[in-house]
Motif scaffolding. Structure first.
Motif, mmCIF file in Angstrom:
data_model
loop_
_atom_site.group_PDB
_atom_site.id
_atom_site.type_symbol
_atom_site.label_atom_id
_atom_site.label_comp_id
_atom_site.label_asym_id
_atom_site.label_seq_id
_atom_site.Cartn_x
_atom_site.Cartn_y
_atom_site.Cartn_z
ATOM 1 N N LYS A 159 -18.811 9.702 8.199
ATOM 2 C CA LYS A 159 -18.707 8.492 9.012
ATOM 3 C C LYS A 159 -18.373 8.905 10.436
ATOM 4 N N ASN A 216 -7.008 -2.669 9.934
ATOM 5 C CA ASN A 216 -5.792 -2.510 9.136
ATOM 6 C C ASN A 216 -4.655 -3.396 9.620
ATOM 7 N N LEU A 217 -4.786 -3.872 10.830
ATOM 8 C CA LEU A 217 -3.768 -4.769 11.373
ATOM 9 C C LEU A 217 -3.908 -6.161 10.757
ATOM 10 N N GLY A 269 -6.436 -7.061 8.297
ATOM 11 C CA GLY A 269 -7.080 -7.125 6.993
ATOM 12 C C GLY A 269 -8.520 -7.570 7.079
ATOM 13 N N GLY A 270 -9.190 -7.622 5.941
ATOM 14 C CA GLY A 270 -10.573 -8.067 5.903
ATOM 15 C C GLY A 270 -11.542 -6.958 5.545
ATOM 16 N N THR A 323 -18.777 -0.521 4.077
ATOM 17 C CA THR A 323 -19.564 -1.084 2.969
ATOM 18 C C THR A 323 -21.026 -0.683 3.121
ATOM 19 N N GLY A 338 -13.458 13.222 6.375
ATOM 20 C CA GLY A 338 -14.432 12.351 7.022
ATOM 21 C C GLY A 338 -15.788 12.304 6.353
ATOM 22 N N VAL A 372 -15.933 -2.957 0.678
ATOM 23 C CA VAL A 372 -14.771 -2.198 1.142
ATOM 24 C C VAL A 372 -13.860 -3.173 1.879
ATOM 25 N N ILE A 373 -12.658 -3.376 1.378
ATOM 26 C CA ILE A 373 -11.735 -4.337 1.988
ATOM 27 C C ILE A 373 -10.478 -3.613 2.449
ATOM 28 N N ALA A 374 -10.050 -3.919 3.663
ATOM 29 C CA ALA A 374 -8.864 -3.285 4.230
ATOM 30 C C ALA A 374 -7.629 -4.164 4.029
ATOM 31 N N THR A 375 -6.487 -3.518 3.918
ATOM 32 C CA THR A 375 -5.227 -4.261 3.864
ATOM 33 C C THR A 375 -4.846 -4.670 5.284
ATOM 34 N N ASP A 376 -3.951 -5.652 5.398
ATOM 35 C CA ASP A 376 -3.423 -5.943 6.727
ATOM 36 C C ASP A 376 -2.039 -5.305 6.877
ATOM 37 N N TYR A 377 -1.540 -5.332 8.086
ATOM 38 C CA TYR A 377 -0.298 -4.625 8.386
ATOM 39 C C TYR A 377 0.871 -5.196 7.589
ATOM 40 N N ILE A 405 -12.644 7.267 -1.256
ATOM 41 C CA ILE A 405 -13.162 8.429 -0.541
ATOM 42 C C ILE A 405 -12.970 8.325 0.963
ATOM 43 N N LEU A 406 -13.221 7.140 1.515
ATOM 44 C CA LEU A 406 -13.146 7.037 2.971
ATOM 45 C C LEU A 406 -11.709 7.131 3.472
ATOM 46 N N ALA A 425 -9.214 8.512 1.761
ATOM 47 C CA ALA A 425 -8.642 9.809 1.393
ATOM 48 C C ALA A 425 -9.086 10.913 2.342
ATOM 49 N N THR A 426 -10.262 10.708 2.983
ATOM 50 C CA THR A 426 -10.765 11.780 3.822
ATOM 51 C C THR A 426 -10.551 11.499 5.306
ATOM 52 N N SER A 427 -9.951 10.361 5.613
ATOM 53 C CA SER A 427 -9.827 10.066 7.037
ATOM 54 C C SER A 427 -8.465 10.493 7.568
ATOM 55 N N LYS A 428 -8.434 10.782 8.834
ATOM 56 C CA LYS A 428 -7.218 11.298 9.455
ATOM 57 C C LYS A 428 -6.139 10.226 9.529
ATOM 58 N N ASN A 429 -6.569 8.983 9.858
ATOM 59 C CA ASN A 429 -5.563 7.958 10.077
ATOM 60 C C ASN A 429 -5.164 7.205 8.800
ATOM 61 N N ALA A 453 -6.567 5.042 6.836
ATOM 62 C CA ALA A 453 -6.775 3.596 6.828
ATOM 63 C C ALA A 453 -6.736 3.103 5.381
ATOM 64 N N ALA A 454 -5.769 2.233 5.078
ATOM 65 C CA ALA A 454 -5.608 1.774 3.704
ATOM 66 C C ALA A 454 -6.674 0.751 3.371
#
Lengths: 104, 153
Positions: free
Chosen positions: A29, A41-42, A44-45, A51, A90, B69-74, B130-131, B133-137, B139-140
């Motif tokens: 990526k 991450n701030l 969500g969504g 995807t 990555g 792929v869904i991200a958590t919020d803070y 995978i994304l 686990a392999t990313s530097k930051n 991102a959850a």
């Protein structure tokens, strides 16, 4: 080419098994998506970029699997399975495998 | 000194408030959209049986899949960190996983509908990280992939 993740194809008989076929792809990526993801991450969504990346990579793995099946003279692939692995930072590997068969 | 304190407090509270407010709103609208689309798809027979009912009359079968792929919020990340100290059920992550799974299932259903199928057999769910686990930051996020065999009668 018929592709299913069941062991048999409903309505068809398997005449011949041509062997295991597989396809993989490793995708990296880009940084832009990473930045967008950390912003998400701030609040969500859905991470649409990720995807898309995963869907596109799975499609490519399937295509490679199908071209192998084609070379073996098969007209269907049954029992398709997917695995993923984290190769390096990555990057992600998507792997599709199944059994190439000849059906009536 | 007091200015520094205020800036620190804002730095902690602002992302929390953003996560709580916008994150909650986004989750609600996503859940509403899921419920609406699920109501539209109740006529589709979905099973994780390898062979569903009446296999003799099937005309065609094809592979269908859907991913999300869904991200958590803070705020959820923060609530989960607190929960890790005392243990117990992590509700905030449960809803996240369910949202991703329902979204992936719906995308699979919509693909099946496009090919003219009325049933999906042998449904499987895969999750990976995978994304993240392999990313530097780190991102959850959760990645769910649903696949199955669409049946055309």
């Amino acid at each position: 080419m018929i592709v299913v993740n069941t062991e048999t194809i409903p309505g068809h008989n398997i005449l011949e098994v041509r062997g295991l076929v597989q396809g993989n792809t490793i995708r990296a990526k880009h940084v832009g998506r990473d930045i967008a993801a950390s912003l998400k991450n701030l609040v969500g969504g859905e991470l649409k970029g990720y995807t898309e990346l995963l869907t596109e990579a799975r499609r490519q793995a399937i295509e490679r699997m199908l071209s192998q099946a084609d070379q073996l003279g098969a007209n269907a692939v049954v029992n398709v399975r997917f695995t993923t692995s984290a190769v390096t930072q990555g990057a992600a590997e998507l792997y599709a495998y199944g059994t190439a068969v000849v059906i009536d | 000194m007091s200015e520094e304190l205020i800036i620190t407090v804002i730095g902690i509270l602002l992302p929390l408030a953003l996560g709580f407010g916008i994150g909650r709103w986004r989750e609600r609208s996503h859940l509403a959209s899921l419920a609406r689309r699920e109501a539209d798809n109740t006529d589709m027979i979905v099973t994780n049986l390898k062979i569903g009912p009446d296999p003799q009359s099937v005309r065609g079968a094809t592979f269908v899949s859907g991913g999300a792929v869904i991200a958590t919020d803070y705020f959820k990340t923060f609530a989960a960190a607190l929960r890790r100290i005392i243990g117990g059920e992590m509700r905030s992550y449960e809803t996240l996983m369910n949202r991703a799974r329902r979204e992936a299932t719906l995308r699979m259903l919509e693909e099946a509908r496009q090919v003219g199928a009325t049933e999906i057999w042998n449904i499987r769910f895969d999750t990976s990280n995978i994304l993240s686990a392999t990313s530097k930051n780190k991102a959850a996020s959760v990645e769910v992939f649903a696949s199955g065999t669409a049946i055309i009668r």
